[in-house]
Design a protein around this motif. Sequence first.
Motif, PDB file in Angstrom:
ATOM      1  N   GLN A 149       0.819  -1.204   0.000  1.00 52.79           N
ATOM      2  CA  GLN A 149       0.000   0.000   0.000  1.00 52.79           C
ATOM      3  C   GLN A 149       0.856   1.258   0.000  1.00 52.79           C
ATOM      4  O   GLN A 149       2.035   1.234   0.372  1.00 52.79           O
ATOM      5  N   VAL A 150       0.207   2.373  -0.386  1.00 51.97           N
ATOM      6  CA  VAL A 150       0.823   3.680  -0.229  1.00 51.97           C
ATOM      7  C   VAL A 150      -0.173   4.587   0.480  1.00 51.97           C
ATOM      8  O   VAL A 150      -1.380   4.340   0.470  1.00 51.97           O
ATOM      9  N   ARG A 151       0.353   5.621   1.140  1.00 51.60           N
ATOM     10  CA  ARG A 151      -0.516   6.667   1.668  1.00 51.60           C
ATOM     11  C   ARG A 151      -0.471   7.836   0.700  1.00 51.60           C
ATOM     12  O   ARG A 151       0.604   8.270   0.278  1.00 51.60           O
ATOM     13  N   LEU A 152      -1.652   8.330   0.365  1.00 48.15           N
ATOM     14  CA  LEU A 152      -1.757   9.443  -0.558  1.00 48.15           C
ATOM     15  C   LEU A 152      -2.141  10.724   0.161  1.00 48.15           C
ATOM     16  O   LEU A 152      -2.969  10.709   1.075  1.00 48.15           O
ATOM     17  N   ALA A 153      -1.539  11.823  -0.261  1.00 42.80           N
ATOM     18  CA  ALA A 153      -2.072  13.131   0.055  1.00 42.80           C
ATOM     19  C   ALA A 153      -3.157  13.370  -0.990  1.00 42.80           C
ATOM     20  O   ALA A 153      -2.857  13.563  -2.172  1.00 42.80           O
ATOM     21  N   VAL A 154      -4.400  13.285  -0.570  1.00 39.72           N
ATOM     22  CA  VAL A 154      -5.519  13.316  -1.511  1.00 39.72           C
ATOM     23  C   VAL A 154      -5.653  14.710  -2.124  1.00 39.72           C
ATOM     24  O   VAL A 154      -5.701  15.712  -1.416  1.00 39.72           O
ATOM     25  N   ARG A 155      -5.740  14.729  -3.430  1.00 39.35           N
ATOM     26  CA  ARG A 155      -5.982  15.989  -4.151  1.00 39.35           C
ATOM     27  C   ARG A 155      -7.428  16.106  -4.614  1.00 39.35           C
ATOM     28  O   ARG A 155      -7.940  17.213  -4.758  1.00 39.35           O
ATOM     29  N   ALA A 156      -8.082  14.969  -4.833  1.00 42.25           N
ATOM     30  CA  ALA A 156      -9.479  14.981  -5.258  1.00 42.25           C
ATOM     31  C   ALA A 156     -10.084  13.592  -5.059  1.00 42.25           C
ATOM     32  O   ALA A 156      -9.397  12.584  -5.208  1.00 42.25           O
ATOM     33  N   ALA A 157     -11.371  13.565  -4.710  1.00 45.88           N
ATOM     34  CA  ALA A 157     -12.092  12.307  -4.514  1.00 45.88           C
ATOM     35  C   ALA A 157     -13.538  12.499  -4.966  1.00 45.88           C
ATOM     36  O   ALA A 157     -14.234  13.375  -4.444  1.00 45.88           O
ATOM     37  N   ASP A 212       7.019  -0.155  -7.258  1.00 43.82           N
ATOM     38  CA  ASP A 212       6.598   0.487  -8.501  1.00 43.82           C
ATOM     39  C   ASP A 212       6.272   1.966  -8.342  1.00 43.82           C
ATOM     40  O   ASP A 212       6.176   2.690  -9.335  1.00 43.82           O
ATOM     41  N   LEU A 213       6.078   2.411  -7.094  1.00 40.02           N
ATOM     42  CA  LEU A 213       5.771   3.815  -6.840  1.00 40.02           C
ATOM     43  C   LEU A 213       6.698   4.354  -5.756  1.00 40.02           C
ATOM     44  O   LEU A 213       7.173   3.600  -4.903  1.00 40.02           O
ATOM     45  N   ALA A 214       6.903   5.672  -5.796  1.00 39.25           N
ATOM     46  CA  ALA A 214       7.774   6.306  -4.815  1.00 39.25           C
ATOM     47  C   ALA A 214       7.135   7.597  -4.326  1.00 39.25           C
ATOM     48  O   ALA A 214       6.196   8.126  -4.946  1.00 39.25           O
ATOM     49  N   VAL A 215       7.625   8.084  -3.205  1.00 42.32           N
ATOM     50  CA  VAL A 215       7.130   9.342  -2.652  1.00 42.32           C
ATOM     51  C   VAL A 215       7.230  10.438  -3.717  1.00 42.32           C
ATOM     52  O   VAL A 215       8.255  10.585  -4.391  1.00 42.32           O
ATOM     53  N   GLY A 216       6.163  11.185  -3.883  1.00 41.91           N
ATOM     54  CA  GLY A 216       6.123  12.261  -4.869  1.00 41.91           C
ATOM     55  C   GLY A 216       5.417  11.895  -6.162  1.00 41.91           C
ATOM     56  O   GLY A 216       5.074  12.786  -6.949  1.00 41.91           O
ATOM     57  N   ASP A 217       5.168  10.620  -6.400  1.00 48.77           N
ATOM     58  CA  ASP A 217       4.470  10.209  -7.622  1.00 48.77           C
ATOM     59  C   ASP A 217       3.012  10.653  -7.583  1.00 48.77           C
ATOM     60  O   ASP A 217       2.354  10.569  -6.538  1.00 48.77           O
ATOM     61  N   GLU A 218       2.515  11.105  -8.709  1.00 43.33           N
ATOM     62  CA  GLU A 218       1.120  11.524  -8.834  1.00 43.33           C
ATOM     63  C   GLU A 218       0.321  10.386  -9.467  1.00 43.33           C
ATOM     64  O   GLU A 218       0.685   9.898 -10.546  1.00 43.33           O
ATOM     65  N   VAL A 219      -0.764   9.973  -8.802  1.00 41.74           N
ATOM     66  CA  VAL A 219      -1.487   8.777  -9.218  1.00 41.74           C
ATOM     67  C   VAL A 219      -3.002   8.979  -9.113  1.00 41.74           C
ATOM     68  O   VAL A 219      -3.481   9.940  -8.508  1.00 41.74           O
ATOM     69  N   LEU A 220      -3.728   8.035  -9.690  1.00 38.44           N
ATOM     70  CA  LEU A 220      -5.179   7.969  -9.536  1.00 38.44           C
ATOM     71  C   LEU A 220      -5.584   6.506  -9.556  1.00 38.44           C
ATOM     72  O   LEU A 220      -4.839   5.646 -10.011  1.00 38.44           O
ATOM     73  N   GLY A 221      -6.767   6.235  -9.010  1.00 37.09           N
ATOM     74  CA  GLY A 221      -7.253   4.866  -8.993  1.00 37.09           C
ATOM     75  C   GLY A 221      -8.202   4.643  -7.840  1.00 37.09           C
ATOM     76  O   GLY A 221      -9.028   5.494  -7.518  1.00 37.09           O
ATOM     77  N   ALA A 265      -3.964  -1.020  -7.560  1.00 36.02           N
ATOM     78  CA  ALA A 265      -5.186  -0.330  -7.992  1.00 36.02           C
ATOM     79  C   ALA A 265      -4.921   1.094  -8.460  1.00 36.02           C
ATOM     80  O   ALA A 265      -5.860   1.866  -8.670  1.00 36.02           O
ATOM     81  N   LEU A 266      -3.660   1.450  -8.651  1.00 38.00           N
ATOM     82  CA  LEU A 266      -3.300   2.815  -9.026  1.00 38.00           C
ATOM     83  C   LEU A 266      -2.586   2.859 -10.365  1.00 38.00           C
ATOM     84  O   LEU A 266      -1.898   1.916 -10.748  1.00 38.00           O
ATOM     85  N   THR A 267      -2.735   3.973 -11.051  1.00 42.17           N
ATOM     86  CA  THR A 267      -1.967   4.239 -12.262  1.00 42.17           C
ATOM     87  C   THR A 267      -1.457   5.677 -12.199  1.00 42.17           C
ATOM     88  O   THR A 267      -2.008   6.505 -11.475  1.00 42.17           O
ATOM     89  N   ARG A 268      -0.410   5.953 -12.924  1.00 40.50           N
ATOM     90  CA  ARG A 268       0.189   7.284 -12.856  1.00 40.50           C
ATOM     91  C   ARG A 268      -0.678   8.325 -13.551  1.00 40.50           C
ATOM     92  O   ARG A 268      -1.297   8.047 -14.576  1.00 40.50           O
ATOM     93  N   LYS A 269      -0.694   9.534 -12.983  1.00 39.84           N
ATOM     94  CA  LYS A 269      -1.455  10.643 -13.555  1.00 39.84           C
ATOM     95  C   LYS A 269      -0.535  11.496 -14.420  1.00 39.84           C
ATOM     96  O   LYS A 269       0.468  12.019 -13.942  1.00 39.84           O
ATOM     97  N   PRO A 270      -0.866  11.668 -15.699  1.00 38.87           N
ATOM     98  CA  PRO A 270      -0.083  12.588 -16.527  1.00 38.87           C
ATOM     99  C   PRO A 270      -0.203  14.013 -15.999  1.00 38.87           C
ATOM    100  O   PRO A 270      -1.249  14.425 -15.496  1.00 38.87           O
ATOM    101  N   ALA A 271       0.846  14.781 -16.136  1.00 38.49           N
ATOM    102  CA  ALA A 271       0.868  16.144 -15.605  1.00 38.49           C
ATOM    103  C   ALA A 271      -0.224  17.008 -16.222  1.00 38.49           C
ATOM    104  O   ALA A 271      -0.754  17.914 -15.564  1.00 38.49           O
ATOM    105  N   GLU A 272      -0.586  16.723 -17.475  1.00 38.48           N
ATOM    106  CA  GLU A 272      -1.557  17.578 -18.157  1.00 38.48           C
ATOM    107  C   GLU A 272      -3.007  17.293 -17.764  1.00 38.48           C
ATOM    108  O   GLU A 272      -3.926  18.023 -18.164  1.00 38.48           O
TER     109      GLU A 272
END
Length: 311
Positions: free
Chosen positions: A31-39, A82-91, A108-115
Amino acid sequence: MTSRAVQYRRFGGPEVLEIVEREDPAPGEGQVRLAVRAAPVNPLDWKLRSGAMASADAPPEPRVPGFDVAGVVEAVGDGVVDLAVGDEVLGKSVGGAYAEKALAPVRALTRKPAEVAWEVAAALPTGVATADRVLGLLGLGAGDHTGTTLVVDGAAGAVGMITVQLAVARGVTVIGTASEAHQDDVRALGAMPVVYGEGLADRVRAVAPQGVDRAVDTAGQGSLRDLVALTGAPEKVLTIADYAGAQELGVTFSSGGDPDAETRALADAVALLADGRLRAPAVVTYPLEEAGKAQDDNQHRRVAGKLVLVP
């Protein structure tokens, strides 16, 4: 460290939701802990909160709603490579996405493109997973399905519009139902629009004299009988929103799928979105403090678009 979350201690209306300060959850293995940006707010969230899916008056412990999430990885559990601190993701989170911090399994996560904006990213997981699943169950999975005609009932909704686009990309001729106000929106997705409601079957036959091969109900507004009549058999129809109608008519009701397949479908959809080849649902944002209002607006269809909480 502590952070804010929305929770409920008993089942009931939106008034049972409250903002609390809680200890930041620690990620477990994988698992990872996310700083949630949107839900986003999904119907499952308020159905669970209402107690409609429970046999008691309250959950066994306070519960934080929300499964879909977009955020920044801020801590990783054992075995995460597969993921590291600072990666932007969604899922998908493990639950509890209506919060400033939430846990999610890496699978259950995939990377979020910057755009891709945070609120748009958060609006995608359930819609994409559902659209990909229902098309597969109808025999319209990845590949060329030119010559097949599909009716998508509720084509202007968050799930419906993604279903339309994925089907069109696979060569399917799509007829999309929506209100009078959203006919142009459905046409822009690549579907032939028709107005839903009484007389639906006749209107569909008028634009599809060749007949209809498959149909999916994403709206749950009583269309199943017409959809069965159009396709000629209940096994050619699927619903994600009308359980009672499905039971009565012998139509397949679908409510969940394979998590790994959902993550793959989400990654593919995000790539299409970033390339401008997929149109995302319109988004309306609410602060965490208005989670109850957002759920109530979603339940009673007061606001068009995908409703998303932004901590």
